[in-house]
Every structure is written in C-alpha cells, then in structure tokens.
Design a protein around this motif. Structure first.
Motif, short mmCIF file in Angstrom:
data_model
loop_
_atom_site.label_atom_id
_atom_site.label_comp_id
_atom_site.label_asym_id
_atom_site.label_seq_id
_atom_site.Cartn_x
_atom_site.Cartn_y
_atom_site.Cartn_z
N TYR A 1 7.56 3.82 -3.26
CA TYR A 1 8.17 2.74 -2.52
C TYR A 1 9.31 3.10 -1.75
N ARG B 1 8.24 5.50 1.28
CA ARG B 1 7.39 4.87 2.30
C ARG B 1 8.34 4.00 3.20
N ARG C 1 8.35 -6.06 5.83
CA ARG C 1 6.69 -6.05 5.83
C ARG C 1 6.43 -5.05 5.06
N ILE C 2 6.90 -3.87 5.25
CA ILE C 2 6.35 -2.62 4.38
C ILE C 2 6.81 -2.93 2.92
N ASP C 3 7.58 -3.65 2.53
CA ASP C 3 7.95 -3.94 1.06
C ASP C 3 6.99 -4.84 0.61
N ALA C 4 6.61 -5.94 1.42
CA ALA C 4 5.59 -6.85 0.84
C ALA C 4 4.20 -6.14 0.83
N ASP C 5 3.88 -5.36 1.48
CA ASP C 5 2.48 -4.41 1.60
C ASP C 5 2.51 -3.64 0.12
N LEU C 6 3.61 -2.89 -0.08
CA LEU C 6 3.85 -2.16 -1.22
C LEU C 6 3.58 -2.68 -2.35
N SER D 1 2.39 -5.67 -2.99
CA SER D 1 1.31 -6.53 -3.11
C SER D 1 -0.17 -5.69 -3.23
N SER D 2 -0.24 -4.38 -2.59
CA SER D 2 -1.32 -3.68 -2.86
C SER D 2 -1.42 -2.61 -4.05
N GLY E 1 3.46 -1.22 -6.93
CA GLY E 1 2.77 -2.30 -6.73
C GLY E 1 1.83 -2.67 -7.83
#
Length: 204
Positions: free
Chosen positions: A97, A100, A181-186, A188-189, A199
């Motif tokens: 986290y 990234r 946006r990076i946080d959301a991807d990390l 949620s993926s 995640g």
C-alpha cells in the motif's frame, strides 16, 4: 463515547473497505494487531522524518511533533493488547500500500513534500475508515480501543491535508485525485498478503 464526524474523511476516499477484507481481518486478528502496531511505529517515524527534513515550515514542525507523540502512544496501547492476549510481536513484511502510493510522488521540491503530505492524509483517512468499519464486528475491548482512535486519526488526516494545501498555495485537488485513485485500486483489487492496509484477499 461520542463518535467524531467522519463525513469529510469518508468523502475523501473514493471507495469503502470491501467486505471481503473485513471477513479476512476477523479471521486473522493476530496479524491485524501485529501489523497495526507496525503501522503506528511507521506513522511516528514518518512524522519525525518530516520534522528533520523540512525544518523551514513551523506549522509542519508543530503538527508533526504532536502527531509523532500520539502515534507512539497508540503503538504502546496496541503493544499492550498484544501482550495481554499472548500474541508475539514479530516482524511482518509490509503491504504494498504505502510503497505504491509513494511511487507516484513527484521528485522535485516542494512538490514532493506536498505529495508526501497528501499520502499521509490518505493513509490516516484509510486507517480511520478501517477502524470505524471493523469496530462493530470486534470484541468489546478491541471495539472500544478502535473507536477511541477515530478522533485523533481524523485530526491527523486534516493536519496532513491542510499542510499540503498551505505549502502548495494553490488548489491540490488534481494531486489528491491521483492518490485517491491509487488507494481505491489497491484496496479493491486482489492482494495475496493480508495486512492492515491490504486489498481484497486472494491466493498467490
């Protein structure tokens, strides 16, 4: 206990913590607590690093000094819980986290500092959101402890964000969007490593 207003903080985050992470956390509470303790130490270390590197910002020095003290007190409390519950405080490899998020930080100053402060705000916001989301599922002792952290974590989020805005002296919403946006991807993926900021659990 009066819960703080977290509306600004929750709006700051693009996505909530997935239920799959909550389910994994409840099954791995030992790892959750150990990694939480590591996170508190890292948060204090980050605040101290900023104080040493950016001595020219009085507001930063004051806010980071207070933040470092509070994060160390939080570490002490988590460590006490670990000892009380017979959980050994061991080394854990860090989650992806924070690394990234830092990869997206600019290298030139003061843009790097602005980005680092936005990242700090985001980490505090996500931590606070996870305390808030987890609390209803936990035993009474841990629930009370996590709810007790909400006020200070929410203030840390605001301190970091306000410092970023003050130092930038201009709108930073575009940079905030990059990191949220990076946080959301990390979060949620799929993630093969369970940690406090990991995640959705997945197999390697």
């Amino acid at each position: 206990m009066i819960k703080p207003d977290l509306s600004e903080l929750l709006d700051f985050l693009n996505v909530p913590t997935p239920k799959a992470w909550i389910d994994a956390a409840l099954k791995q509470q030992d790892i959750l607590l150990i990694d939480h303790a590591h996170c508190e130490k890292k948060a204090a270390s980050t605040a101290l690093h900023l104080m040493y590197r950016y001595k020219q910002y009085p507001d930063l020095l004051q806010k980071m000094s207070r933040l470092a003290r509070e994060e160390l007190r939080h570490f002490e409390k988590v460590h006490q819980l670990l000892c009380k519950r017979g959980i050994e405080y061991v080394h854990l490899s860090p989650s992806r986290y924070a690394a990234r998020l830092r990869e997206a930080a600019r290298s030139d100053e003061p843009n790097r500092l602005i980005d680092v402060l936005i990242i700090g705000a985001l980490i505090e916001a996500r931590s606070c959101e996870r305390f808030h989301t987890l609390a209803p599922y936990l035993d009474k002792e841990l629930q009370t402890f996590y709810l007790s952290l909400l006020k200070s974590e929410a203030r840390h989020f605001k301190d970091y964000l306000h410092l970023a805005e003050k130092i930038a002296q201009q709108d930073i919403s575009d940079r905030v969007e990059v990191f949220t946006r990076i946080d959301a991807d990390l979060v949620s993926s799929g993630d093969g490593l369970f940690r406090f900021h990991s995640g959705v659990p997945s197999k390697q």
